[in-house]
Each structure stands twice: as C-alpha cells, then as structure tokens.
Scaffold this active site. Structure first.
Site, PDB file in Angstrom:
ATOM      1  N   HIS A 140       0.841  -1.193   0.000  1.00  0.00           N
ATOM      2  CA  HIS A 140       0.000   0.000   0.000  1.00  0.00           C
ATOM      3  C   HIS A 140       0.880   1.249   0.000  1.00  0.00           C
ATOM      4  O   HIS A 140       2.078   1.179   0.292  1.00  0.00           O
ATOM      5  CB  HIS A 140      -0.942  -0.034   1.203  1.00  0.00           C
ATOM      6  N   GLU A 151       1.094   3.882   1.929  1.00  0.00           N
ATOM      7  CA  GLU A 151       1.723   4.276   3.197  1.00  0.00           C
ATOM      8  C   GLU A 151       3.002   3.478   3.415  1.00  0.00           C
ATOM      9  O   GLU A 151       4.046   4.013   3.787  1.00  0.00           O
ATOM     10  CB  GLU A 151       0.785   4.004   4.379  1.00  0.00           C
ATOM     11  N   ALA A 201     -14.223  -5.226 -43.771  1.00  0.00           N
ATOM     12  CA  ALA A 201     -15.482  -5.786 -44.265  1.00  0.00           C
ATOM     13  C   ALA A 201     -15.495  -7.321 -44.223  1.00  0.00           C
ATOM     14  O   ALA A 201     -16.526  -7.931 -43.950  1.00  0.00           O
ATOM     15  CB  ALA A 201     -15.735  -5.294 -45.694  1.00  0.00           C
ATOM     16  N   SER A 204      -9.032  -8.441 -38.714  1.00  0.00           N
ATOM     17  CA  SER A 204      -8.698  -7.347 -37.794  1.00  0.00           C
ATOM     18  C   SER A 204      -7.239  -7.404 -37.362  1.00  0.00           C
ATOM     19  O   SER A 204      -6.816  -6.616 -36.544  1.00  0.00           O
ATOM     20  CB  SER A 204      -9.609  -7.416 -36.568  1.00  0.00           C
ATOM     21  N   ASP A 218     -12.802 -14.625 -34.335  1.00  0.00           N
ATOM     22  CA  ASP A 218     -11.350 -14.565 -34.112  1.00  0.00           C
ATOM     23  C   ASP A 218     -10.767 -15.826 -33.485  1.00  0.00           C
ATOM     24  O   ASP A 218      -9.564 -16.051 -33.555  1.00  0.00           O
ATOM     25  CB  ASP A 218     -11.005 -13.382 -33.180  1.00  0.00           C
ATOM     26  N   GLU A 272     -12.923  -7.123 -23.805  1.00  0.00           N
ATOM     27  CA  GLU A 272     -12.146  -6.892 -25.032  1.00  0.00           C
ATOM     28  C   GLU A 272     -12.960  -6.929 -26.313  1.00  0.00           C
ATOM     29  O   GLU A 272     -12.414  -6.830 -27.392  1.00  0.00           O
ATOM     30  CB  GLU A 272     -11.007  -7.905 -25.115  1.00  0.00           C
ATOM     31  N   GLY A 303     -16.745  -8.239 -28.595  1.00  0.00           N
ATOM     32  CA  GLY A 303     -16.755  -7.249 -29.662  1.00  0.00           C
ATOM     33  C   GLY A 303     -17.757  -6.147 -29.400  1.00  0.00           C
ATOM     34  O   GLY A 303     -18.121  -5.878 -28.246  1.00  0.00           O
ATOM     35  N   PRO A 304     -18.243  -5.533 -30.474  1.00  0.00           N
ATOM     36  CA  PRO A 304     -19.140  -4.390 -30.401  1.00  0.00           C
ATOM     37  C   PRO A 304     -20.385  -4.615 -29.544  1.00  0.00           C
ATOM     38  O   PRO A 304     -20.808  -3.713 -28.818  1.00  0.00           O
ATOM     39  CB  PRO A 304     -19.550  -4.186 -31.866  1.00  0.00           C
ATOM     40  N   ALA A 356     -23.202  -3.583 -24.541  1.00  0.00           N
ATOM     41  CA  ALA A 356     -23.978  -4.064 -23.389  1.00  0.00           C
ATOM     42  C   ALA A 356     -23.439  -3.473 -22.093  1.00  0.00           C
ATOM     43  O   ALA A 356     -24.202  -2.969 -21.254  1.00  0.00           O
ATOM     44  CB  ALA A 356     -23.948  -5.586 -23.344  1.00  0.00           C
TER      45      ALA A 356
END
Lengths: 404, 404
Positions: free
Chosen positions: A43, A45, A159, A163, A195, A269, A271-272, A277
């Site tokens: 921590h 401190e 398209a 990615s 993916d 991570e 997707g869309p 959501a």
C-alpha cells in the site's frame, strides 16, 4: 496532499484504488512519497515509509499524508495502521475514509494509540480520483476496463472480418500488459466465432507472461470444445488453463458470476455487442482505446447500438492520465494513438463516501459503502467457483498468431 | 537547409507549397529564417530577406538557403529571383526545383546574373514535405483537405441525424479558421439536406470572417432555392454570396469544375458519401479529424464505404505536424482531439520532380510537372467561371446557429 495525489496517479486502475502517500518534515517539507502499484503490491503508506526507512529518515517528528484512510486489515503483511504505529509517525492526515468492511477502522485504531489523525484534506479531489472504483465497490461488482483497438473511423475489423492487425506492435504490447494486470478477460460470442482468440497475456516474443487472467466468454450459444480460449497458453508450467463460459447476455449477471469466482478486475475486449452491453448499463469504469491511423470505411464498428437517439444523449468521457506509461491521457504508442478515458458522468455522491471522517480529528465512523482494498500480497485466485470455471491445460503448439 | 525545412513546416498546407528559407553568414551561421504563410503572403525568400533587412544585416557575403527553387514569376510583388538579386545575396542553395510553367527559371535567371546557385541539398526531405502538393499540381487539380468532426467511435451524427455539436467550441474554431483559408468548401447532398449548412467561415461570436470561400454542393439532385448555402453569410458588405452546384458524383469532375472557377484549395466537409468518394480516388491530400470524447453507438459513420475489403488494404495515414497551431500532428483542442494527417502512401515519384535542377550548379531545366505557386498577393478570385457559380448576397438574419 497534492504530492500524495500526484503520487497516487502513478498507480494503475483496477481491483484496488489508486492511493498516494507522502512523508512530511515538521516544517511541511515533502521528504518521501509513495504510491500503490496495484493489487498484490505494498500500500502507498508502506511504500512511503519504506522509502523513509531506506533513506534513514528519523520519523519522530514527521507527518504521513495519504489520499485514503490507512487500512486496518490484517492480511499477509499486516494493516497499514500497524505499519504506521511501528514506524513511530506521530501525525497522519488523510483525504477520504475507507468504508471497507475489512479495512475500515484504521483512523480510529491510530487515534486510540495516540496518533494525531486528521481527515478531509482535499477530500473532493481524492474522491474524484477513484470515483469509479468507489462506485464499483458500492455496486459490489468487479472494476470494469473496456479495451478497444480501432481504426480512425471507428472500425474494429474490415469488411471481411479481418482485424489483424489494426494497431501496431507497441499498442498490442500495451494490451498484453493490461491483460496481465487483470483477473479476467471477457469477450462475446461474436469475437469467439470470428477470431477464435486465446485471450492470453503475452510478451513481445509471443511467450506467455507470468500472470494469466481467467478467460471468460459471454454468450448464450455453446463454446466449441476446440475453441482456443478453452486451452489458454501453451506452456503448461506457466499457466493454469482457466476458462469460464458466462451463459448470459446480461452484464450484471456476468459480473456477479465473475465476482463469485474471485474476480475484482475484468477486462472487456469485445466485440461491439458486448462493449455496447456494458456501456449501456454504465458498467465501464475505464476505457483504453487504441486507434490506428487507418481508414476502413466498412466493417464492424467498435461499439454497437447504445440506445442513444440524439447527440445530447451521447455517452461522455474524459481523459484519464492515471495509470498510463507517460501520464498522458492521450499519447502516441508507436504509430497509433492511445486514449485512456473514464466516464465524465456517473460519479457517486461524493458526500456519502467519508461522512464523519471528513471532520478533522473526528473518529472514523462506520461507512455505508462496502468498499474494500485487496490487502498486500497476491490477489485472490479466481477459479474457486463452479467447476466449469476451470478448463484444462494443454501443450498445443504456440498459438500467438491466432489471438487478438 | 534543416533550419529552412523547420521554418517551412510553420506554413500551412493548401494552394501553395510550404516553403522555408534561411540566411546564412559566410561561416554558415543561421542569421535569419523565413517561411511562406499561405497564398497571398510573401514567399519564404522574401520573408527571410525582409527579416535581414529589418535587422540591418549586410547581405554581401551571405548565402540564402531555400527549400524550393526561387520563383521567376512576375506577379504583383515581382519574382523572388528579382528580390534576391536586388538584395545582393551572392549565393543561393535550394533543395528542389520549381517546375512550374509560370514560376520556373528562377535558378537560371540568378545564375545568369552571376549568383552562385546550387540545388539538391536535402532534396528528398524537401520533396516529401510537399509530396501531396506536388501530386495535386501534377494532376492539375486543387489541393484537397478533408475535415471530419466525429465521436470516439467514428460517428458524425447521432441516430436521429443530430450533430450539433459533437465537438466543442475550440475545435469548431479551428474548423472556421480552416474555412477562411480555403478557396472553396464542398459538401454533398446528404449534408445539404440533413444540416442545411451555410458553409461560412465565422469567428467565435458567429460573425463572418473577412475571407469567405466559394460554397460548393456536390449532388445530382437539385439544391433547394431556399437552401442556406445559396445565401452565404448575412452581412452583405462582408461577403460575396458565392455558391456553386456541382451536378456530379465524380470527384475528378467536381475538382476540374472548381479549378475552372479559380479554386486552388478545396475543403471537403462531408458527409460520409462525399468523403468516401474523394478518399476512394486518393484525392485527399490532408485530413483534419476532430474527435470528441463521446460515444454514440449509432448514427452516420464519418466515412462511407471505401471499397476496402480486408485489413491489409486499409487506407493508411501518417501524422503531419505542418500547419497546425502547436506543431503537433495529434493534439488536444479544448476537450477534443485534433488529428492532422496526410496519406502514408501515394507520394509521387520523387525523382521526377526536379530532374536537372538537382545537379548542383546545373541550370534549371524545363520541368514536366505543371506545378505552380500562387504569386504573392491575393489569391485568384473564384467565381470567374460559369454564371451559375455566383449566388446572390442576402441580408437574412444571422444564421450562425444553423451551420455545421
């Protein structure tokens, strides 16, 4: 306290709040600073007192300034209250109280032992610094980080669904470092199917990092038996093959489930649809957005429908310089750009966070927020939940080319 | 030459190339620098020589270094070659030749008058600095700037079409400053119908800036008689009500038409379809992208379909620190972020740009590129083309709230 707040900002967001501390001389000079570096590390401190000890500073007439009430939790390394008493610091000033069930009572304990304790200094700044962490605690859910890697025009894939790689090596490296800090990585069914990611944290050579998060897929459809996400990293001795299928579309339910598995920090991570959501429910506490200087003009958008109908209802964010390599909310990373953002709205009612303790000298009173800081030492091990949360380690060939 | 190149980068992109100049002492020390600030302002050589004159520098043993061959064009202020001769500078070093029909021959003229002229120093850097300007000249078309104001997730409007204001006041101010520098602003029929913009350059109070560009709408549908774009700014004494309807979907045709109207620099402001049309043809030389820290999740994307099918075919860009307020390709502007980019590919064949003149001491030979620099003095007045290029000035009420 400003020095302590600056030090706090060197920490990283996640399971624990960012906390900073400073040791002041009798004349008010800043002698040492310290900060918390994330779950499993000392921590703030303790970090500041360690610096003082290493420098041989006589602490008998000093003041310890800390942005959050020292904890009173007896974990592996003992409470900060104990460390302060042991160091012999006669005065402690903190900004906001720690209302944690486990950690609270630090100020009271120190006062009982004769330490001069004051609270409330720059309390608003300190509260704001961890606003979303306080909120996550209040909602009894993990801290949620959303990470997006997109084009200039907001596409996460071309398209044809490809990615790899929109962003460059440096940005991907930041992504893997982030993965290694969280308790779980979550993706949706679309990402799983398009993916087939392994969701492992890897270094520049593709080798697995030491710490591997739980791999979660949120989908109401089955997760194929041969999905890479079930296998995890490839060197059996360096991973634990943890995987969980969250059979829901409800982010609240997914987070509750993850919390039950010991997860305090989850990285969403993609997707869309999954991103949308979590965003729609105001469940994203931190946003890492890597943006490559490319245009695609078509392909999956980074964020699905948020139910926002008009411009004044836009989801607003602000730059967050906390916990990024160069303290800049927006900075170049290789040829790409990294945005580090937090919600501009949705901070909790600040006044409710440290009632009582904000009166200088007043004893810390029980707080209504179930905030808790993970004690120093390794973070809780996920995987203590239902049996299906654990996958099987494999020795399949290196799959670094196959994960996002 | 490095000083001259740095000075050149302080200029702005557009109708003219960015050019820098430096006056060196006999020992090579940089005494003065100058740069070209855009169409209608002194060329870099004249700017540097003016600084020298103001400082009372004896130019008899100096060298003038310039990133582009001094022009030999007799415009309002006379050719740079003449200014150099008049100043009595005995040596000139330039990086790349000016192959312009009107401007070329500066090096030869100087040599004929006994000036020691050398060319080719850092020619590649100097060529690269203006790569897209050279390309536009080669293609005999206006220089094209695309400006986009979008959300984090690449939306230029919300689901209901509202877009005021995605970006904040500071970013909009940059947009208006940009408008005041171009010869024409172009939008498509979609933007016309959804926003009914006036396409005027305004100051922070909404008042019209002194210089107002030609307003162009590119659409094969009619432009309503009451469209704001036909009216222009509201104070008759401060504008000229110029408007043109480009009845085509072909960017090449639109640019040819604008060139015929005297336009050397056009600002494409949207929407997605028009942006995509210019991008698909590799006709965007400069991209200003203002990005607000908001998420929308739905609404018009900033860029329509580019015909890019897969990630490796992405349209790649690179940061361009030239001509932006703080010399940073990516920088915060108010709460927003500004990207200033240029195409990462598509630079012309560098070797073809200054053949002959790149041989030190060689006379400048006729060039095959019809490049031209607008001479110092006001830029050519658009509106000298077909009669329908000119609209009618109005005195309608201030419409500052109605334009993008």
């Amino acid at each position: 306290m400003r020095s302590a707040l600056r030090a706090a900002a060197r920490g990283v967001r996640g399971a624990n709040p960012v906390v900073g501390a400073a040791v002041l001389s009798a004349s008010g000079e800043v002698l040492h600073v310290g900060h918390h570096r994330g779950a499993g590390t000392p921590h703030a401190e303790v970090d500041a007192l360690r610096a003082a000890r290493e420098a041989g500073t006589d602490l008998r007439d000093t003041t310890l300034v800390v942005t959050l009430e020292p904890c009173h939790h007896t974990g592996r390394t003992g409470p900060c209250s104990g460390a302060i008493l042991e160091a012999g610091v006669p005065r402690v000033v903190y900004a906001v109280g720690d209302g944690t069930d486990t950690a609270r009572g630090g100020a009271a304990a120190l006062m009982e032992r004769g330490v001069d304790v004051r609270a409330g200094l720059l309390a608003e700044d300190a509260r704001d610094l961890n606003a979303r962490w306080f909120r996550a605690q209040e909602q009894q859910r993990p801290f949620v980080t959303l990470k997006i890697a997109q084009s200039l025009d907001g596409r996460v894939a071309a398209a044809d669904g490809t990615s790899r790689w929109i962003t460059g090596e440096a940005a991907r490296g930041e992504g893997h470092a982030l993965r290694s800090r969280v308790d779980a990585i979550l993706v949706g069914g679309g990402t799983l199917r398009s993916d087939d990611p392994s969701l492992t944290a890897r270094d520049a050579t593709g080798g697995p990092l030491t710490r591997q998060p739980l791999r979660a897929v949120m989908t109401t459809r089955p997760v194929p038996a041969d999905a890479r996400v079930r296998r995890g990293v490839v060197r059996a001795e360096e991973h634990d093959g943890r995987f969980v299928h969250l059979d829901t579309h409800d982010p609240h339910e997914a987070l509750a489930r993850l919390r039950g598995l010991g997860v305090s920090h989850v990285l969403v991570e993609g997707g869309p649809t999954v991103a949308a959501a979590f965003l729609s429910c105001d469940l994203v506490d931190e946003l890492w957005l890597h943006q490559a200087p490319v245009l695609l003009g078509a392909g999956a958008p980074s964020v699905g429908d948020l139910g926002i109908g008009t411009i004044t209802a836009a989801s607003r964010w602000r730059g967050d310089p906390v916990g990024v390599p160069d303290d800049r909310a927006v900075a170049p990373v290789g040829e790409d750009l990294r945005w580090h953002l937090r919600p501009a709205r949705g901070t909790p009612d600040a006044d409710s966070l440290d009632a009582g303790a904000s009166r200088p000298g007043a004893p810390a009173t029980p707080q209504r927020h179930p905030a808790s800081r993970t004690p120093a030492g390794p973070a809780p091990t996920p995987g203590s939940g239902p049996a299906d949360a654990r996958g099987t380690a494999t020795n399949s060939p290196d799959d670094t080319s196959s994960a996002p």
